[in-house]
Motif scaffolding. Structure first.
Motif, short mmCIF file in Angstrom:
data_model
loop_
_atom_site.label_atom_id
_atom_site.label_comp_id
_atom_site.label_asym_id
_atom_site.label_seq_id
_atom_site.Cartn_x
_atom_site.Cartn_y
_atom_site.Cartn_z
N LEU A 51 0.83 -1.21 0.00
CA LEU A 51 0.00 0.00 0.00
C LEU A 51 0.87 1.25 0.00
O LEU A 51 0.57 2.23 -0.72
CB LEU A 51 -0.93 -0.02 1.21
CG LEU A 51 -1.91 1.15 1.37
CD1 LEU A 51 -2.77 1.32 0.12
CD2 LEU A 51 -2.79 0.92 2.60
N ASP A 52 1.94 1.25 0.76
CA ASP A 52 2.83 2.41 0.80
C ASP A 52 3.54 2.61 -0.53
O ASP A 52 3.84 3.75 -0.92
CB ASP A 52 3.85 2.25 1.93
CG ASP A 52 3.20 2.38 3.31
OD1 ASP A 52 2.11 2.99 3.41
OD2 ASP A 52 3.78 1.87 4.29
N GLN A 53 3.81 1.53 -1.26
CA GLN A 53 4.39 1.67 -2.60
C GLN A 53 3.41 2.32 -3.56
O GLN A 53 3.80 3.13 -4.41
CB GLN A 53 4.82 0.29 -3.12
CG GLN A 53 6.04 -0.29 -2.43
CD GLN A 53 6.33 -1.72 -2.84
OE1 GLN A 53 5.63 -2.28 -3.70
NE2 GLN A 53 7.34 -2.32 -2.26
N VAL A 54 2.13 1.98 -3.42
CA VAL A 54 1.11 2.62 -4.27
C VAL A 54 0.99 4.10 -3.94
O VAL A 54 0.86 4.94 -4.83
CB VAL A 54 -0.24 1.91 -4.12
CG1 VAL A 54 -1.30 2.57 -5.00
CG2 VAL A 54 -0.13 0.43 -4.49
N VAL A 55 1.03 4.43 -2.65
CA VAL A 55 1.01 5.83 -2.23
C VAL A 55 2.16 6.59 -2.90
O VAL A 55 1.97 7.68 -3.46
CB VAL A 55 1.11 5.95 -0.69
CG1 VAL A 55 1.34 7.41 -0.29
CG2 VAL A 55 -0.15 5.43 -0.02
N ALA A 56 3.36 6.01 -2.84
CA ALA A 56 4.53 6.66 -3.41
C ALA A 56 4.42 6.80 -4.93
O ALA A 56 4.90 7.78 -5.51
CB ALA A 56 5.79 5.88 -3.05
N ALA A 57 3.80 5.80 -5.58
CA ALA A 57 3.62 5.88 -7.03
C ALA A 57 2.60 6.95 -7.41
O ALA A 57 2.77 7.66 -8.40
CB ALA A 57 3.19 4.52 -7.58
N LEU A 58 1.54 7.08 -6.62
CA LEU A 58 0.54 8.10 -6.89
C LEU A 58 1.07 9.49 -6.62
O LEU A 58 0.87 10.42 -7.41
CB LEU A 58 -0.71 7.84 -6.03
CG LEU A 58 -1.67 6.76 -6.48
CD1 LEU A 58 -2.72 6.49 -5.40
CD2 LEU A 58 -2.37 7.15 -7.78
N TRP A 59 1.75 9.64 -5.49
CA TRP A 59 2.25 10.94 -5.05
C TRP A 59 3.71 10.80 -4.64
O TRP A 59 4.02 10.61 -3.45
CB TRP A 59 1.43 11.46 -3.87
CG TRP A 59 -0.05 11.52 -4.14
CD1 TRP A 59 -0.70 12.33 -5.01
CD2 TRP A 59 -1.06 10.73 -3.50
NE1 TRP A 59 -2.06 12.10 -4.96
CE2 TRP A 59 -2.31 11.13 -4.05
CE3 TRP A 59 -1.04 9.75 -2.51
CZ2 TRP A 59 -3.51 10.55 -3.63
CZ3 TRP A 59 -2.22 9.17 -2.11
CH2 TRP A 59 -3.45 9.58 -2.66
N PRO A 60 4.66 10.88 -5.58
CA PRO A 60 6.08 10.68 -5.24
C PRO A 60 6.57 11.58 -4.11
O PRO A 60 7.46 11.18 -3.36
CB PRO A 60 6.79 11.00 -6.57
CG PRO A 60 5.77 10.66 -7.62
CD PRO A 60 4.45 11.05 -7.03
N SER A 61 6.02 12.77 -3.98
CA SER A 61 6.46 13.69 -2.93
C SER A 61 6.11 13.18 -1.54
O SER A 61 6.66 13.66 -0.54
CB SER A 61 5.84 15.08 -3.13
OG SER A 61 4.43 15.02 -3.03
#
Length: 385
Positions: free
Chosen positions: A136-146
């Motif tokens: 889930l945290d990888q998806v967060v980072a992919a959606l919003w790299p910042s």
């Protein structure tokens, strides 16, 4: 962004190979053990600089070789891009993006975003919550790299608080410092929970739609299950303070976002415990497709999706539905033992790569304008596809 080609040397069983992928669906065929999964892993490794199959990355270097090297080419509206990944066990990876050395490939505009389905990825459904949190945290980072740094900041604060708890237990520190670390942990924790909740809220309707489209019957739901109910940093800090005595007794922080979970549900029950293997497989596929679609909405292009042996446990109807979804937009690579297992696999817009006795065969690709060649060292054991 479209991945156009991959050149690899000394990766798994391959001594050398050069492959060109199509802009839409590419199907890699070959018997079990031919090296299809190795090729798929090489694509993922070139895109991310990490393996999708093992935590012991020494395994990706061909037996008898000292290092592996992969060169990936891609194209977008700005033109051609190149990523190079060099890996020698015991040394730091050497990464280049468009000719410039980089520390990592996260956020690099020279390579496509990528997701992967492997048969053992069912552990994402069946395994420990830590796997689902990390995904889930990888998806967060992919959606919003910042926002990728939020997880790292929380983990650092958690490590500091746990170290302080250990020192207090040993009599080397006092409890006076705990409120400051509670506040720091809570500040990053609330932000992390908010990012996770927002991501699942975005994925939930797409997940249900894709699950039903793939034939997962009944009411399905993707649900974020946070350990804390706090809506503010102050509230989370108060929860941590209430649990200090139990934390000191166990020696670590037992409450917070590092105990969250993501659940796959059907008819009100978790697929992890009550779903069949086929239902769990469809649930995972639905998640990956939902993520792909949401990332396409956010960034204007669908990520590359890699699917290994996904057709073997799907019936003809579900195979057709999956291929229709993959051909709708974006780029996808599927491995299978038989081209006939992929509906529409012989259509002119589908690229077909065949692996015969360990060689990435160009014979059946000439009519499609695709050139590919490679030869793993003979006599070495091949991974099952």
């Amino acid at each position: 962004m479209i991945l156009t080609g991959l050149t690899l040397r000394d990766f798994r069983t391959y001594h050398a190979a050069e492959v060109r992928l199509g802009p839409g669906l590419t199907v890699i065929t070959g018997r079990n053990g031919a090296g299809k999964t190795n090729l798929l892993e090489a694509i993922y490794f070139a895109c991310t600089a990490r393996s999708c199959r093992t935590s012991n990355e020494r395994e990706v270097v061909r037996f008898g070789a000292e290092l592996t090297r992969l060169e990936l080419t891609s194209e977008d509206a700005l033109g051609r891009h190149e990523v190079t990944v060099g890996f020698k066990p015991g040394e730091a990876k050497r990464l280049k993006a468009d000719g410039a050395a980089v520390d990592n490939l996260v956020g690099t505009g020279a390579r496509p975003l990528v997701s992967v389905f492997l048969p053992d990825r069912l552990e994402l459904v069946l395994g420990a919550p830590a796997l689902r949190r990390a995904h889930l945290d990888q998806v967060v980072a992919a959606l919003w790299p910042s926002r990728a740094g939020t997880r790292r900041s929380y983990s650092a604060a958690l490590a500091q608080r746990n170290a302080l708890l250990s020192s207090i237990r040993a009599g080397r520190a006092s409890r006076a410092s705990l409120p400051a670390w509670d506040a720091e942990l809570a500040r990053h924790g609330v932000a992390l929970m908010a990012d996770r909740a927002a991501t699942v809220d975005r994925l939930r309707p797409r997940y249900a739609q894709h699950a039903q489209g793939l034939g997962l019957e009944g009411e399905v739901e993707l649900r974020y299950r946070p350990r804390s109910t706090a809506a503010t940093a102050e509230a989370l800090a108060a929860e941590l303070a209430e649990r200090v005595d139990s934390d000191l007794e166990r020696g670590f922080t037992g409450h917070g976002p590092h105990r969250d979970d993501l659940t796959f549900r059907r008819e009100g029950r978790e697929l992890r415990s009550y779903g069949s293997r086929g239902q769990q497989r469809l649930g995972l596929l639905a998640l990956l497709l939902a993520e792909r679609e949401e990332l396409a909405t956010e960034h204007g292009a669908a990520p590359l999706i890699l699917l290994d042996d996904v057709m073997s446990e799907l019936d003809a109807t579900r195979r057709g539905r999956l291929v229709d979804l993959l051909r709708r937009e974006g780029q996808a690579v599927i491995t299978t033992t038989e081209l006939e297992h992929v509906p529409g696999g012989k259509e002119p817009d589908v690229t077909w790569i065949e692996i015969v006795d360990g060689d990435v065969s160009p014979r059946r690709l000439a009519s499609l304008g695709v050139v590919a060649q490679g030869a793993p060292t003979p006599g070495l054991g091949q991974d099952a596809a």
